[in-house]
Scaffold this motif. Sequence first.
Motif, PDB file in Angstrom:
ATOM      1  N   ARG A   1       0.820  -1.216   0.000  1.00 32.24           N
ATOM      2  CA  ARG A   1       0.000   0.000   0.000  1.00 32.24           C
ATOM      3  C   ARG A   1       0.853   1.265   0.000  1.00 32.24           C
ATOM      4  NH1 ARG A   1      -5.465  -0.840   2.381  1.00 32.24           N
ATOM      5  NH2 ARG A   1      -5.812  -3.083   2.542  1.00 32.24           N
ATOM      6  N   GLY A   2       2.174   1.097   0.013  1.00 35.38           N
ATOM      7  CA  GLY A   2       3.082   2.230  -0.043  1.00 35.38           C
ATOM      8  C   GLY A   2       3.338   2.900   1.289  1.00 35.38           C
ATOM      9  N   LEU A   3       3.038   2.228   2.377  1.00 31.05           N
ATOM     10  CA  LEU A   3       3.223   2.803   3.711  1.00 31.05           C
ATOM     11  C   LEU A   3       4.666   2.639   4.191  1.00 31.05           C
ATOM     12  CD1 LEU A   3      -0.013   1.288   5.232  1.00 31.05           C
ATOM     13  CD2 LEU A   3       0.361   3.720   4.848  1.00 31.05           C
ATOM     14  N   VAL A   4       5.111   3.595   4.982  1.00 22.03           N
ATOM     15  CA  VAL A   4       6.382   3.464   5.684  1.00 22.03           C
ATOM     16  C   VAL A   4       6.130   2.578   6.896  1.00 22.03           C
ATOM     17  CG1 VAL A   4       8.202   4.650   6.960  1.00 22.03           C
ATOM     18  CG2 VAL A   4       7.162   5.745   4.954  1.00 22.03           C
ATOM     19  N   LEU A   5       6.959   1.565   7.104  1.00 19.32           N
ATOM     20  CA  LEU A   5       6.793   0.650   8.227  1.00 19.32           C
ATOM     21  C   LEU A   5       7.990   0.757   9.157  1.00 19.32           C
ATOM     22  CD1 LEU A   5       5.507  -2.514   6.299  1.00 19.32           C
ATOM     23  CD2 LEU A   5       4.179  -0.614   7.255  1.00 19.32           C
ATOM     24  N   GLY A   6       7.725   0.659  10.458  1.00 18.24           N
ATOM     25  CA  GLY A   6       8.832   0.820  11.386  1.00 18.24           C
ATOM     26  C   GLY A   6       8.615   0.132  12.722  1.00 18.24           C
ATOM     27  N   LEU A   7       9.675   0.137  13.522  1.00 18.76           N
ATOM     28  CA  LEU A   7       9.688  -0.477  14.845  1.00 18.76           C
ATOM     29  C   LEU A   7      10.026   0.576  15.892  1.00 18.76           C
ATOM     30  CD1 LEU A   7       9.908  -3.249  16.542  1.00 18.76           C
ATOM     31  CD2 LEU A   7      12.365  -2.925  16.247  1.00 18.76           C
ATOM     32  N   ILE A   8       9.288   0.557  17.013  1.00 16.61           N
ATOM     33  CA  ILE A   8       9.603   1.401  18.167  1.00 16.61           C
ATOM     34  C   ILE A   8       9.575   0.484  19.380  1.00 16.61           C
ATOM     35  CG2 ILE A   8       9.016   3.438  19.512  1.00 16.61           C
ATOM     36  CD1 ILE A   8       7.358   4.446  17.146  1.00 16.61           C
ATOM     37  N   SER A   9      10.729   0.291  20.013  1.00 17.66           N
ATOM     38  CA  SER A   9      10.802  -0.701  21.085  1.00 17.66           C
ATOM     39  C   SER A   9      11.614  -0.211  22.278  1.00 17.66           C
ATOM     40  CB  SER A   9      11.424  -1.998  20.542  1.00 17.66           C
ATOM     41  OG  SER A   9      11.584  -2.958  21.561  1.00 17.66           O
ATOM     42  N   ASN A  10      11.166  -0.598  23.465  1.00 19.57           N
ATOM     43  CA  ASN A  10      11.919  -0.336  24.690  1.00 19.57           C
ATOM     44  C   ASN A  10      12.997  -1.400  24.863  1.00 19.57           C
ATOM     45  OD1 ASN A  10      10.372   1.865  25.265  1.00 19.57           O
ATOM     46  ND2 ASN A  10       9.390   1.028  27.079  1.00 19.57           N
ATOM     47  N   VAL A  11      13.963  -1.390  23.994  1.00 16.24           N
ATOM     48  CA  VAL A  11      15.072  -2.339  24.055  1.00 16.24           C
ATOM     49  C   VAL A  11      16.336  -1.555  24.377  1.00 16.24           C
ATOM     50  CG1 VAL A  11      16.426  -4.030  22.794  1.00 16.24           C
ATOM     51  CG2 VAL A  11      13.987  -3.873  22.400  1.00 16.24           C
ATOM     52  N   ASP A  12      17.039  -1.984  25.433  1.00 16.03           N
ATOM     53  CA  ASP A  12      18.226  -1.241  25.846  1.00 16.03           C
ATOM     54  C   ASP A  12      19.523  -1.961  25.486  1.00 16.03           C
ATOM     55  OD1 ASP A  12      18.004  -3.289  27.614  1.00 16.03           O
ATOM     56  OD2 ASP A  12      17.735  -2.051  29.398  1.00 16.03           O
ATOM     57  N   ARG A  13      19.501  -2.630  24.332  1.00 16.15           N
ATOM     58  CA  ARG A  13      20.699  -3.288  23.818  1.00 16.15           C
ATOM     59  C   ARG A  13      20.648  -3.267  22.295  1.00 16.15           C
ATOM     60  NH1 ARG A  13      18.965  -8.405  22.260  1.00 16.15           N
ATOM     61  NH2 ARG A  13      16.961  -9.024  23.146  1.00 16.15           N
ATOM     62  N   ASP A  14      21.756  -3.614  21.679  1.00 15.74           N
ATOM     63  CA  ASP A  14      21.829  -3.638  20.223  1.00 15.74           C
ATOM     64  C   ASP A  14      21.074  -4.862  19.699  1.00 15.74           C
ATOM     65  OD1 ASP A  14      22.462  -3.374  17.559  1.00 15.74           O
ATOM     66  OD2 ASP A  14      24.517  -4.121  17.777  1.00 15.74           O
ATOM     67  N   ILE A  15      20.002  -4.635  18.961  1.00  6.24           N
ATOM     68  CA  ILE A  15      19.228  -5.757  18.444  1.00  6.24           C
ATOM     69  C   ILE A  15      19.402  -5.925  16.932  1.00  6.24           C
ATOM     70  CG2 ILE A  15      17.484  -5.641  20.254  1.00  6.24           C
ATOM     71  CD1 ILE A  15      15.643  -4.276  18.151  1.00  6.24           C
TER      72      ILE A  15
ATOM     73  N   GLN B   1      11.464  -0.009   7.434  1.00  7.29           N
ATOM     74  CA  GLN B   1      12.453   1.005   7.054  1.00  7.29           C
ATOM     75  C   GLN B   1      12.990   1.782   8.251  1.00  7.29           C
ATOM     76  OE1 GLN B   1       9.306   0.460   5.572  1.00  7.29           O
ATOM     77  NE2 GLN B   1       9.195   1.730   3.725  1.00  7.29           N
ATOM     78  N   VAL B   2      12.242   1.783   9.347  1.00  5.83           N
ATOM     79  CA  VAL B   2      12.617   2.566  10.517  1.00  5.83           C
ATOM     80  C   VAL B   2      12.749   1.641  11.727  1.00  5.83           C
ATOM     81  CG1 VAL B   2      11.911   4.418  12.090  1.00  5.83           C
ATOM     82  CG2 VAL B   2      11.412   4.599   9.629  1.00  5.83           C
ATOM     83  N   MET B   3      13.847   1.784  12.477  1.00  6.06           N
ATOM     84  CA  MET B   3      14.010   1.022  13.717  1.00  6.06           C
ATOM     85  C   MET B   3      14.500   1.969  14.794  1.00  6.06           C
ATOM     86  SD  MET B   3      16.387  -2.294  14.701  1.00  6.06           S
ATOM     87  CE  MET B   3      17.924  -1.351  14.804  1.00  6.06           C
ATOM     88  N   ILE B   4      13.654   2.195  15.798  1.00  7.79           N
ATOM     89  CA  ILE B   4      13.985   3.091  16.902  1.00  7.79           C
ATOM     90  C   ILE B   4      13.900   2.315  18.212  1.00  7.79           C
ATOM     91  CG2 ILE B   4      13.282   5.143  18.197  1.00  7.79           C
ATOM     92  CD1 ILE B   4      14.467   5.827  15.504  1.00  7.79           C
ATOM     93  N   THR B   5      14.981   2.376  19.002  1.00 11.44           N
ATOM     94  CA  THR B   5      14.974   1.707  20.306  1.00 11.44           C
ATOM     95  C   THR B   5      15.286   2.716  21.407  1.00 11.44           C
ATOM     96  OG1 THR B   5      17.336   1.148  20.311  1.00 11.44           O
ATOM     97  CG2 THR B   5      15.833  -0.403  19.211  1.00 11.44           C
ATOM     98  N   SER B   6      14.923   2.342  22.623  1.00 11.34           N
ATOM     99  CA  SER B   6      15.191   3.218  23.757  1.00 11.34           C
ATOM    100  C   SER B   6      16.686   3.393  23.981  1.00 11.34           C
ATOM    101  CB  SER B   6      14.514   2.670  25.016  1.00 11.34           C
ATOM    102  OG  SER B   6      14.921   1.339  25.273  1.00 11.34           O
ATOM    103  N   GLN B   7      17.478   2.386  23.620  1.00 10.01           N
ATOM    104  CA  GLN B   7      18.934   2.521  23.741  1.00 10.01           C
ATOM    105  C   GLN B   7      19.445   3.646  22.843  1.00 10.01           C
ATOM    106  OE1 GLN B   7      21.593  -0.203  21.681  1.00 10.01           O
ATOM    107  NE2 GLN B   7      22.744  -0.537  23.562  1.00 10.01           N
TER     108      GLN B   7
END
Length: 231
Positions: free
Chosen positions: A122-136, A150-156
């Motif tokens: 559908r042409g949407l931007v997909l991403g992750l937002i996670s409370n992970v405090d290490r390199d995943i 396309q987007v990966m954001i962590t609390s670390q």
Amino acid sequence: MIKAVFFDLYNTLVTYDPPREEIEARILKDFGVEVSPEALLRPITTADDFIFKEHARLPIRKRSKEETTALYIQYHGMVLKEAGIEASREVIAGILGKWMNFDLKMVLFDDVIPALTNLKERGLVLGLISNVDRDIAPFYQGLGLSAWLQVMITSQEVGFNKPHPEIFQAALKQAGVKPAEAIYVGDQYQIDVVGANKAGMRGILLDRGGFFEETTDSPKIRSLAEVAEHL
């Protein structure tokens, strides 16, 4: 118009193999307690809500070893209490010790790839937002998520945990979309849904087990296949 969909990680995109309820039932049997894995699903969900709120309040990595052990003893004690099982602190500590010997593998839920495929088409931007405090990154790539998100954001990375708005804002900035143009899907009401809403996004509660009957002030879905209905 929705231009981006973000997801939580644990219990939203990925789960444990073998399932935690099976491990818990197996461990309890070692202590003379017979209980079905199904009877532990709701108690584990309740205890998860507790542990995720605690992690949001003060990340595990910032706690001492003694504090972390005490926290997980409290977690397992809550599972047993919610399941109607009485156990001493010594027994709960023994359960935690047995958990430490299990090699848990993370796998994608069956509905993840079909849902991500649909949304990406559908042409949407997909991403992750996670409370992970290490390199995943290695784990993330090993599951194949880097091909879809396309987007990966962590609390670390950003230094803030959900439900703080800064972590959501970092994802929005990287995706290049406004808050009103984004949806966030997660399995925790306060941390995921309320946090996303306060950041101006639309939070959707993923209630796979149907355990959040009392939550009526936000959209709820039982499967990621339903996300497309909320675009």
